[in-house]
Design an enzyme around this catalytic site. Structure first.
Site, PDB file in Angstrom:
ATOM      1  N   HIS A 262      39.627  43.226  39.787  1.00 11.39           N
ATOM      2  CA  HIS A 262      40.660  43.558  40.765  1.00 11.39           C
ATOM      3  C   HIS A 262      40.931  42.375  41.679  1.00 11.39           C
ATOM      4  O   HIS A 262      42.055  41.931  41.828  1.00 11.39           O
ATOM      5  CB  HIS A 262      40.252  44.786  41.592  1.00 11.39           C
ATOM      6  CG  HIS A 262      41.362  45.315  42.444  1.00 11.39           C
ATOM      7  ND1 HIS A 262      41.820  44.659  43.574  1.00 11.39           N
ATOM      8  CD2 HIS A 262      42.125  46.429  42.321  1.00 11.39           C
ATOM      9  CE1 HIS A 262      42.815  45.360  44.105  1.00 11.39           C
ATOM     10  NE2 HIS A 262      43.026  46.430  43.371  1.00 11.39           N
TER      11      HIS A 262
ATOM     12  N   HIS B  14      37.629  55.169  40.612  1.00 11.92           N
ATOM     13  CA  HIS B  14      38.557  54.070  40.891  1.00 11.92           C
ATOM     14  C   HIS B  14      37.889  52.705  40.788  1.00 11.92           C
ATOM     15  O   HIS B  14      36.769  52.521  41.248  1.00 11.92           O
ATOM     16  CB  HIS B  14      39.118  54.263  42.309  1.00 11.92           C
ATOM     17  CG  HIS B  14      40.121  53.240  42.711  1.00 11.92           C
ATOM     18  ND1 HIS B  14      40.011  52.512  43.875  1.00 11.92           N
ATOM     19  CD2 HIS B  14      41.261  52.815  42.107  1.00 11.92           C
ATOM     20  CE1 HIS B  14      41.052  51.692  43.972  1.00 11.92           C
ATOM     21  NE2 HIS B  14      41.818  51.855  42.913  1.00 11.92           N
TER      22      HIS B  14
END
Length: 273
Positions: free
Chosen positions: A41, A5
């Site tokens: 992110h 991830h």
């Protein structure tokens, strides 16, 4: 598929594959002109993770190509699937099409090397909003216009917004997608989420007239959640700790039922329970 991830720094590709991931998820942010700008992110992100890694998108693609091209000194045989988590929240519905064409051109040039011995990993375009289905249309049309429609064999799709599956099905109908469908379900590791919807997705996958080929659950960091995910029959688990998922797969209850996918496993093929 053990999906590492939030792999947004080039050094993290090696880091996650060495921990046992055979797949990675990478966040892609866009500028105001709908260009994929960087792998990033940002804050907030999963608990216990550094949210700030970032790389210019073309540079990340070049590093990814090296990591997935046989014969390259950086090659990882195990790395077979890449999920691009497309952060399209600031784009209008009209810009989604442009974002798709620009994603396609970036991948064609920097990852697929214009169709000449580029990276071999399968790609999933993961889109957070159903209204941005035009991104898929733009992506497909750009590859066709560039004369590389064959590369669409390597591309799959996911709508990641935890929407009603009937609405997801309709978005794919509008985008002209039949097949190559991964369905995600999940939430950040800071929160708990039940398994009701992921079980619905698995049931759709396993039904005669389902539109889903593969189901993955995110973000799974604990052994108990890993077991629940496997018991639900998922095809992929997205995690910050690939080594945890690997260790559960080696438990006696699971090692005869599941194995880690290899390049020979077709990620668009439905494997029913």
């Amino acid at each position: 598929w053990i999906m590492g991830h939030m792999v947004n720094g080039i050094s993290q590709i090696d880091q996650f594959v060495n921990l046992g991931a055979n797949s990675i998820e990478t966040d892609v942010s866009f500028d105001k002109q709908a260009n994929p700008e960087k792998t990033h992110h940002g804050v907030p992100c999963d608990c216990g993770r550094n949210c700030r890694y970032q790389t210019k998108f073309p540079d990340f693609l070049k590093a990814l190509r090296k990591a997935t091209t046989p014969g390259d000194s950086n090659y990882h045989e195990k790395l077979i699937l890449v999920v691009f988590d497309l952060k399209t929240g600031k784009l209008s519905e009209n810009q989604a099409y442009d974002a798709g064409t620009k994603m396609a051109r970036n991948l064609l040039q920097h990852y697929w090397n214009n169709g000449d011995n580029g990276g071999r990993a399968y790609i999933v375009l993961s889109i957070p909003y159903l209204k941005h289905y035009g991104l898929i249309t733009g992506f497909k049309e750009a590859l066709k216009n560039e004369g590389h429609e064959e590369l669409l064999e390597k591309v799959g799709y996911d709508f990641s917004g935890n929407d009603y599956l009937s609405d997801v099905k309709e978005a794919y109908r509008k985008a002209g997608v039949t097949g190559h469908v991964w369905q995600s379900d999940g939430i950040t590791n800071c929160w708990l989420r039940g398994f009701k919807r992921v079980k619905q997705a698995v049931a759709n996958r396993d039904s005669a007239d389902g539109f889903i080929n593969k189901v993955y659950y995110w973000t799974v960091d604990k052994r108990v959640t890993t077991r629940k995910s496997l018991n639900a029959g998922v095809d992929g688990i997205m995690t910050n700790y690939p080594d945890v998922i690997n260790s559960v797969l080696n438990e006696s209850a699971y090692k005869t039922k599941f194995r880690v996918a290899t390049y020979d496993d077709n990620p668009w093929e439905t494997f029913k329970n």
